[in-house]
Design an enzyme around this catalytic site. Structure first.
Site, mmCIF file in Angstrom:
data_model
loop_
_atom_site.group_PDB
_atom_site.id
_atom_site.type_symbol
_atom_site.label_atom_id
_atom_site.label_comp_id
_atom_site.label_asym_id
_atom_site.label_seq_id
_atom_site.Cartn_x
_atom_site.Cartn_y
_atom_site.Cartn_z
ATOM 1 N N LYS A 173 0.790 -1.358 0.186
ATOM 2 C CA LYS A 173 0.057 -0.047 -0.041
ATOM 3 C C LYS A 173 0.955 1.278 0.067
ATOM 4 C CE LYS A 173 -1.701 3.092 2.042
ATOM 5 N NZ LYS A 173 -1.460 4.578 1.544
ATOM 6 N N GLU A 248 9.392 2.389 11.074
ATOM 7 C CA GLU A 248 10.462 3.409 10.864
ATOM 8 C C GLU A 248 9.745 4.787 10.912
ATOM 9 O OE1 GLU A 248 13.810 3.268 10.548
ATOM 10 O OE2 GLU A 248 14.210 1.188 9.512
ATOM 11 N N CYS A 282 13.379 11.489 6.443
ATOM 12 C CA CYS A 282 13.309 11.077 7.669
ATOM 13 C C CYS A 282 14.819 11.542 8.175
ATOM 14 C CB CYS A 282 13.192 9.834 7.909
ATOM 15 S SG CYS A 282 14.086 8.692 7.054
ATOM 16 N N GLU A 382 9.684 17.415 14.792
ATOM 17 C CA GLU A 382 9.859 17.156 13.310
ATOM 18 C C GLU A 382 9.174 18.111 12.277
ATOM 19 O OE1 GLU A 382 8.311 13.630 11.355
ATOM 20 O OE2 GLU A 382 10.243 13.249 10.674
#
Ligand code: NDP
Length: 498
Positions: A173, A248, A282, A382
Site C-alpha cells: 500500500k 521506521e 526522515c 519534526e
C-alpha cells in the site's frame, strides 16, 4: 491523456470497484495519473493472492528467488532515467535525487539477490554426543508494506527486496501521494518474473486500504515507514493480532559542529542535509548545534549559502531545491515557520512561500533558517520541510545534551577533526546512525538502517544484513542421531561426572 491504473493482484492489473483519486506534480499541478481507492474486498483479494502464493514462494530455493531479484535490479537499472523522472514529477525532489531514489532500489535488489545464496544460519555444538544443532531462517508469511511518499521507490525497494528474498509474498500500500512511482516499480517486478500472487499492490488512502491491511488476519507482518502518530496506530493494530511489525518513524536529526570543524566542509554538508529533498527526509538535518566559538561565523555563512540556492522546477538539472510534496506539506511547514516567529525564534533567512510566475502552480517555500532556543518547538519537533534550526552550545557535553533532548533517535552527525570528540560522539549520541564529517543523510544499502527512541520502537533495521530479521523468524533444529533418548542437562551432568 491521463493514464488510469488499477490494482495489481495475482499477477494481473485489474479494474477496481473503488472510487478514484488523482496524483499530481507538486511543482506544476499537472495531473499525472489516476488510481483506485482499493476497497476492503479488493484488499481481501490481494491478501488471499499473497497467502495462496506463499507455499510455492517459500519452497522456491532462495538462490532462485535471488535470480528474479537480480533480474528486477537489471530492469530497474534499464528504466532508471524514466523512473527517476517520474519520482521527480510526482514527489518533487530534484532530478539528481530522483535518479538516486531509484538507484537505492537497484542497489538493494542487487544486495538482497546475493542474500539468496547466503542467508546464513549457525551450526552449534551439542552438549551431547551424536547430536547436531543448527538454526534456520523461516519466512514469516504474507507481509503488508505501508510506505510514505518521500522515497517513493527506494523505501518500497528496501522493504520488498528483503521480504521477497526471505520468501514472503507482499501486499503493498504505497502513499496516496506517490502511487505512480509505486505502480511503475511494480511493473518492473512483474517484468522480472515473480510468480502470480507474490507481488500485489493496493493503492488507496491509509485510513482505508492501509488500515484494512494492517488489521487483516491474513497478514503476518506489517512493515511500515511514516509518521509517529500513524506508526502508533499501526503498532496497535499489529499488537491486537499479535504479529510482527517493523516501524521506521520520524526524526529530528542534528549535526554538531565543534570549534575545530572544517567550516567549508560543514557548510556543504549542512546545505545538502537540510535542504536536499526540500528537507523531507526522515534523516534530514533539522538542527545544527554549533560550538559557541564558531557560532557567529556559521550563522553568517548559513544565511548567505541558503539564499544562493536555486528554487524551481525539480526536473531542471540546474535546480537546487524543488517544491514540497503537497498542499498539506506546504501548510504544515508554513505553520511551523509561524510557530517559530510567534515563539520568538530569530529568522535568519527565508520563511516565505514563493509566489508569482511558475511558483504559483506549485508548493514552493524558501530555504529557511532560524536561530532557535533549545526549549522551543522548532528545536524539538519534526518539521519535514526546508527549515533548519540553529542552536548554540557551550562545549561538547552541552552539544550532546541538546542533540539527545528530542524524542526521536534516527540520524546524527559531528563535524570535528579531533578524534576524541568523534569517538565519544559515536558512543554518546542517542541515534541509530552517526556520521563523522558528513551530514545526517547518505545511508548505504549494505548497512543497517533504523533508529531508536520514538523513531524505532520495534528496533527495526532495514537494509544491511539485518534486513532479513524483519521478514524471518529463527527456527532452532536439533538432530539426534545417537539412536537413543538423550536428555540435555541430565545426561550431560553424567557425562562430565557430576
Ligand atoms: P504518514 O504516517 O502520514 O503515512 C505513511 C503511510 O501510512 C502512507 O502510505 C499513509 O497513507 C499510510 N497511513 C496513514 N494512515 C494510516 C492508517 N490509519 N493505517 C495504515 N496506514 C496508514 O507519513 P507520510 O507519508 O506523511 O511520511 C512522512 C513521515 O514519514 C515523516 O514523519 C517521516 O519522518 C517519516 N519517514 C520515516 C523514515 C524512516 O526510515 N524512519 C523514512 C521516511 C519517512 P496515505 O498516503 O494515504 O496517507
Amino acid at each position: 491523456m491521463v493514464q488510469e491504473y488499477g490494482l495489481f493482484i495475482h499477477g494481473k492489473w485489474r479494474a477496481s470497484k473503488g472510487k478514484r483519486f488523482e496524483t499530481r506534480n507538486p511543482a506544476t499541478g499537472e495531473v499525472l495519473a489516476t488510481f483506485p481507492l482499493a476497497t476492503a474486498d479488493e484488499v481481501n483479494a490481494a491478501v488471499k493472492a499473497a497467502k495462496d502464493a506463499f507455499e510455492g514462494w517459500r519452497k522456491t530455493p532462495a538462490p532462485r528467488r535471488g535470480e528474479i531479484l537480480l533480474e528486477a535490479a537489471r530492469i530497474l537499472k534499464r528504466k532508471k532515467e524514466e523512473l527517476g523522472r517520474i519520482v521527480t514529477s510526482e514527489m518533487g525532489k530534484v532530478i539528481a535525487e530522483g535518479r538516486g531514489d531509484v538507484q537505492e532500489a537497484i542497489d538493494f535488489y542487487t544486495y538482497a539477490a546475493g542474500e539468496g545464496r547466503r542467508m546464513f544460519g549457525e551450526t552449534v555444538p551439542s552438549e551431547l554426543p551424536n547430536k547436531m544443532c543448527m538454526t534456520l531462517r523461516m519466512p514469516v508469511g504474507p507481509v503488508g508494506l505501508i510506505t510514505p511518499w518521500n522515497f517513493p521507490v527506494a523505501i518500497p525497494g528496501w522493504k520488498s527486496g528483503a521480504a521477497l528474498i526471505a520468501g514472503c509474498p507482499i501486499v503493498f500500500k504505497p502513499s496516496s501521494l506517490t502511487p505512480l512511482c509505486a505502480a511503475k516499480f511494480v511493473e518492473c517486478l512483474d517484468e522480472a518474473g515473480f510468480p502470480p500472487g507474490v507481488v500485489n499492490i493496493v493503492p488507496g488512502y491509509g485510513t482505508t486500504a492501509g488500515q484494512y491491511m494492517a488489521e487483516h488476519p491474513g497478514i503476518n507482518k506489517i512493515a511500515f515507514t511514516g509518521g509517529v502518530d500513524t506508526g502508533k496506530h499501526v503498532y496497535e493494530s499489529a499488537a491486537k493480532k499479535m504479529i510482527k511489525v517493523g516501524l521506521e518513524l520520524g526524526g529530528k536529526n542534528a549535526i554538531i559542529a565543534m570549534d575545530d570543524a572544517n567550516v567549508e566542509l560543514l557548510m556543504d554538508g549542512v546545505m545538502f542535509g537540510a535542504f536536499g529533498t526540500a528537507g523531507q527526509r526522515c534523516t534530514a538535518t533539522s538542527r545544527l548545534i554549533v560550538h559557541e566559538k564558531l557560532y557567529d561565523q556559521v550563522v553568517d555563512e548559513l544565511a548567505e549559502r541558503a539564499e544562493k540556492l536555486r528554487i524551481g522546477n525539480p526536473i531542471d538539472e540546474k535546480t537546487d531545491m524543488g517544491p514540497v510534496a503537497s498542499a498539506d506539506q506546504e501548510a504544515k511547514v508554513l505553520e511551523y515557520i509561524g510557530i517559530g516567529k510567534r515563539e520568538g525564534d530569530q529568522l535568519l533567512t527565508g520563511g516565505k512561500k514563493l509566489a508569482g510566475g511558475p511558483y504559483d502552480r506549485g508548493f514552493f517555500i524558501q530555504p529557511t533558517v532560524f536561530a532557535v532556543n533549545r526549549k522551543k518547538r522548532l528545536a524539538l519537533e519534526e518539521i519535514f520541510g526546508p527549515v533548519l534550526s540553529v542552536l548554540k552550545a557551550k562545549d561538547y557535553e552541552d552539544a550532546v545534551a541538546i542533540a539527545n533532548s528530542v524524542r526521536y533517535g534516527l540520524s546524527s552527525s559531528i563535524y570535528t577533526n579531533d578524534l576524541r570528540w568523534a569517538f565519544r560522539a559515536m558512543q554518546d549520541l542517542e541515534a541509530g546512525i552517526t556520521y563523522v564529517n558528513a551530514p545526517t543523510i547518505g545511508a548505504e544499502v549494505q548497512l543497517p538502517f533504523g533508529g531508536t527512541k520514538e523513531t524505532g520502537p520495534t528496533d527495526t533495521r532495514e537494509a544491511g544484513t539485518t534486513a532479513l530479521e524483519e521478514f524471518t523468524y529463527w527456527k532452532t533444529v536439533y538432530v539426534d542421531y545417537s539412536g537413543r533418548l538423550q536428555k540435555a542437562q541430565i545426561d550431560t551432568a553424567k557425562l562430565v561426572g557430576e
